[in-house]
Design an enzyme around this catalytic site. Structure first.
Site, PDB file in Angstrom:
ATOM      1  N   ARG A 230      41.025  20.909  18.608  1.00 37.27           N
ATOM      2  CA  ARG A 230      42.301  21.520  19.005  1.00 37.27           C
ATOM      3  C   ARG A 230      43.289  20.503  19.557  1.00 37.27           C
ATOM      4  NH1 ARG A 230      40.826  27.474  21.585  1.00 37.27           N
ATOM      5  NH2 ARG A 230      40.334  28.372  19.570  1.00 37.27           N
TER       6      ARG A 230
ATOM      7  N   GLU B  82      41.336  42.595  42.125  1.00 33.83           N
ATOM      8  CA  GLU B  82      42.093  42.118  40.963  1.00 33.83           C
ATOM      9  C   GLU B  82      43.586  42.213  41.284  1.00 33.83           C
ATOM     10  OE1 GLU B  82      41.884  40.736  37.820  1.00 33.83           O
ATOM     11  OE2 GLU B  82      44.052  41.054  37.879  1.00 33.83           O
TER      12      GLU B  82
ATOM     13  N   ASN C  77      42.918  37.034  30.875  1.00 33.59           N
ATOM     14  CA  ASN C  77      43.089  36.383  29.574  1.00 33.59           C
ATOM     15  C   ASN C  77      42.040  36.819  28.581  1.00 33.59           C
ATOM     16  OD1 ASN C  77      45.264  34.804  29.915  1.00 33.59           O
ATOM     17  ND2 ASN C  77      44.127  33.047  30.667  1.00 33.59           N
TER      18      ASN C  77
HETATM   19  P1  ADP Z   1      37.889  34.284  32.869  1.00 31.31           P
HETATM   20  O1  ADP Z   1      37.945  34.128  31.379  1.00 31.31           O
HETATM   21  O2  ADP Z   1      37.497  33.034  33.549  1.00 31.31           O
HETATM   22  O3  ADP Z   1      37.143  35.493  33.280  1.00 31.31           O
HETATM   23  P2  ADP Z   1      40.373  35.731  32.980  1.00 31.31           P
HETATM   24  O4  ADP Z   1      41.709  35.167  32.763  1.00 31.31           O
HETATM   25  O5  ADP Z   1      39.808  36.598  31.913  1.00 31.31           O
HETATM   26  O6  ADP Z   1      39.407  34.513  33.322  1.00 31.31           O
HETATM   27  O7  ADP Z   1      40.363  36.605  34.312  1.00 31.31           O
HETATM   28  C1  ADP Z   1      40.836  36.140  35.538  1.00 31.31           C
HETATM   29  C2  ADP Z   1      41.274  37.365  36.349  1.00 31.31           C
HETATM   30  O8  ADP Z   1      41.489  36.981  37.698  1.00 31.31           O
HETATM   31  C3  ADP Z   1      42.585  37.968  35.851  1.00 31.31           C
HETATM   32  O9  ADP Z   1      42.430  39.352  35.673  1.00 31.31           O
HETATM   33  C4  ADP Z   1      43.570  37.642  36.987  1.00 31.31           C
HETATM   34  O10 ADP Z   1      44.606  38.591  37.113  1.00 31.31           O
HETATM   35  C5  ADP Z   1      42.649  37.648  38.189  1.00 31.31           C
HETATM   36  N1  ADP Z   1      43.184  36.914  39.356  1.00 31.31           N
HETATM   37  C6  ADP Z   1      43.814  35.713  39.346  1.00 31.31           C
HETATM   38  N2  ADP Z   1      44.167  35.363  40.594  1.00 31.31           N
HETATM   39  C7  ADP Z   1      43.749  36.360  41.416  1.00 31.31           C
HETATM   40  C8  ADP Z   1      43.835  36.591  42.823  1.00 31.31           C
HETATM   41  N3  ADP Z   1      44.452  35.730  43.638  1.00 31.31           N
HETATM   42  N4  ADP Z   1      43.294  37.729  43.317  1.00 31.31           N
HETATM   43  C9  ADP Z   1      42.694  38.629  42.500  1.00 31.31           C
HETATM   44  N5  ADP Z   1      42.613  38.480  41.166  1.00 31.31           N
HETATM   45  C10 ADP Z   1      43.116  37.354  40.623  1.00 31.31           C
END
Ligand code: ADP
Length: 633
Positions: free
Chosen positions: A457, A162, A170
């Protein structure tokens, strides 16, 4: 500016001292402004040193603000400086803490310049770390944690990487509503004539393919049974949910994926309950959700409940999941045509190469926080989604996974479809400042309604952008609002703070409210009268609104409230193409071995317009499918 210059500064133990050589020992308090509201900072000074920094009451967002709340006070005391590193992704909260300490130093008679030396830099490591597991999950949001738990329940060792300091993405800041057809819960609601007409309209459509035809036939049979039993309660089924979702995306989504989502959403809801997640025993219809099947947590104000539930499951059941936080995936590793792992860069400077014997699951979310990508791909908003348009998303949602997947040959689908949420904070783009249901009537500053607030929306956002300043208001009374006994809104933010920030207006009369909010008072009162009349007999709304639910009535007592809203970028419907097993497909429709994807990183499910409250079930259902598929299930 973060520090309120008129900040209330109270010396708790000793009188205020001017700037002098010797500070007075004691505990000083400053109130500064964070992202959501006031931040209370207490600083104890002993012998001209910062002895302790503690934080009082605040409404900053859990879990984003958890790390700065711990780290900044620790470092300020340890290094005797306010020039400490901020936590990226929690910038406003970090600055509020620093500003509060600086204010307290001044109150104590100390010169803040003497507490401004840079914090020692952690040594940058060039180390290369190699790790392996059965499955690597990239991104610890809703989809990622759902995948990790599902795979670990199969006994697989999972490494989750992460890029930020918190799990949740999100999903943790989203409203957290969850569409699933749950007839037993929904049965508490009546089926209005206009809702019945919506179903009849959907069933009268000419089938566009075999699956469409079979779904229509199933719902017709379900309705015949409902009519035979003389049903009066709200009707719902996974098939109706699928038909509505597909139609709302202008039939552009993959109906097979849509049906998988709507079929599995109730089972995933039960799975979460078995992990301890508590659901409310009633549903509502959230903005753009198009049917009152939106479920919510009983004891959480946002989507963070899902994250806490998954983390507690991992912890409580000692599931074999390892987290690598503050580690950003940069590339997928391919060997002999199979995706076998990921390269990543840690905030500690280390380079990681992490392999997953059984597969790699991509769950990095969409790209709403990348202005460059949304400007490049947008096909709906005339390339106007520049940096002046805010986003509801956390800053890490920059399309990283989409880029990584594209490099290994994944097909990208419907990248031009980007959703704006109409009801966001005009100052931050966040979704957490409302004090009433955001399906209440929308008024422009001319005091007039302009749209069917229960509609799609995309239609709501387009209508809102056509209003003066791109802004509109939702009104509430003291009888119909979402303010709790402690004066906090549904996200836990103090309404007094929102009023101070001019995001919410409050008054004892409608005239006074109109004057404070800058709305035409004559038109506003006429609009309210018409709405009150409609609520007594909800037919023939000039904008086609089908209902007036109790939470949006305006015939209640004062004080009255007006909340100001503007649209912000919310969801990117396009992304990596997958099949029903969450396997990633290439441009020829062939599976890319070893690579799975789920959640907002994927595309082609929602079509042109995502239905409100379908995002969380999408992420959690397909996350679970991806975790199971990668586990060989
Ligand atoms: P979803 O609803 O599809 O699960 P989220 O926005 O809740 O999407 O979660 C996506 C997660 O992926 C976030 O915690 C974000 O910080 C993480 N993330 C995005 N890009 C990367 C990356 N390059 N490496 C590791 N984590 C990432």
């Amino acid at each position: 500016m973060l520090l309120r210059t008129t900040a209330v500064c109270t010396v708790l133990t000793l009188a205020l001292a001017g700037l002098s050589a010797q500070a007075k020992d004691g505990t000083y308090t400053a109130v500064t402004q964070g992202r959501n509201g006031d931040v209370t900072v207490n600083v104890t000074i002993t012998n001209d040193k910062i002895k302790s920094v503690t934080l009082g009451d605040w409404s900053e967002t859990h879990p984003i603000a958890d790390l700065p709340a711990k780290l900044l006070p620790e470092n300020i005391v340890k290094y005797q400086t306010t020039n400490v590193d901020i936590v990226s992704g929690a910038t406003l909260t970090s600055f509020a803490i620093k500003a509060g300490v600086i204010d307290c130093l001044k109150q104590a008679g100390l010169d803040p310049k003497n507490f401004a030396k840079p914090m020692p830099k952690a040594p940058v490591s060039a180390e290369k770390v190699t790790e392996s597991a059965d499955i690597v999950v990239i991104g610890a949001g809703g989809a990622g944690l759902s995948a990790a738990v599902a795979a670990a329940q199969q006994g697989k060792h999972v490494i989750v990487i992460e890029k930020t300091h918190f799990a949740g993405g999100n999903t943790s800041v989203a409203g957290g509503c969850y569409n699933a057809s749950a007839p037993d819960i929904e049965a508490k609601q009546d089926m209005s004539a206009s809702r019945r007409a919506l179903i009849d309209g959907i069933l009268a459509e000419t089938p566009r393919n075999e699956l469409h035809k079979s779904l229509i036939e199933k719902v017709k049979a379900q309705m015949a049974e409902y009519d035979a039993k003389k049903g009066k309660h709200l009707f719902d089924s996974p098939e109706l949910h699928a038909l509505q979702t597909w139609k709302a995306g202008d039939y552009q989504g993959n109906l097979e994926l849509v049906y998988k989502l709507t079929q599995e959403a109730p089972a995933m809801q039960k799975e979460l309950a078995s992990m301890g997640f508590k659901w409310k025993d009633y549903t509502e219809q959230v903005v753009g959700a198009l049917w009152p099947r939106s479920n919510r947590a009983l004891n959480y104000k946002s989507g963070v409940g899902y994250i806490d539930t998954f983390l507690a499951e991992i912890d409580g059941k000692k599931l074999p999941v390892t987290f690598r936080m503050q580690t950003r995936a940069t590339d997928l590793i391919v060997r002999d045509g199979r995706v076998v792992g990921v390269r990543a860069k840690g905030d500690d400077g280390k380079t990681y190469e992490i392999t997953g014997k059984s597969g790699v699951v991509l769950t990095t979310g969409g790209f709403s926080a990348s202005v460059e990508m949304r400007q490049h791909y947008d096909t709906i908003w005339d390339k106007k989604l520049d940096d002046k348009v805010m986003t509801t998303n956390v800053p890490g949602i920059t399309g990283d996974g989409i880029k990584m997947a594209e490099k290994v040959g994944a097909d990208l689908i419907q990248m031009g479809y980007i959703q704006l949420l109409p009801t966001t904070d005009p100052y931050t783009g966040a979704t957490n400042h409302a004090v009433s249901l955001t399906t209440g009537i929308y008024l422009n500053k001319d005091g007039k309604r302009f749209v069917n607030e229960m509609g799609r929306r995309d239609e709501l956002a387009k209508a809102a952008l056509a209003q003066p300043d791109h802004k509109f208001f939702v009104l509430a009374t003291s009888d119909a609002n979402m303010i709790d006994k402690e004066g906090r809104n549904q996200y836990g933010i103090k309404v007094a703070d929102l009023i101070a920030q001019k995001k919410v207006f409050k008054a004892d009369t409608w005239d006074e409210l109109a004057q404070k909010a800058g709305i035409n008072p004559v038109n506003m009162k006429k609009t309210i009268e018409e709405w009150v009349a409609f609520c007594k007999n909800p037919v023939n709304d000039p904008f086609g609104r089908p209902s007036c639910d109790p939470g949006v009535r305006l015939d209640g007592k004062s004080p009255y409230y007006a909340t100001v809203f503007t649209p912000s970028v919310h969801h990117t419907m396009g992304g990596v193409k997958i099949n029903v097993k969450a396997q990633v497909l290439d441009a020829k429709g062939k599976v890319i071995p070893g690579l799975y994807a789920a959640g907002e990183v994927t595309g082609g499910i929602h079509g042109t317009n995502r239905v409100g409250c379908n995002a969380v079930p999408d992420a959690l259902v397909f996350g679970r499918i991806a975790g199971l598929s990668a586990s060989g299930k």
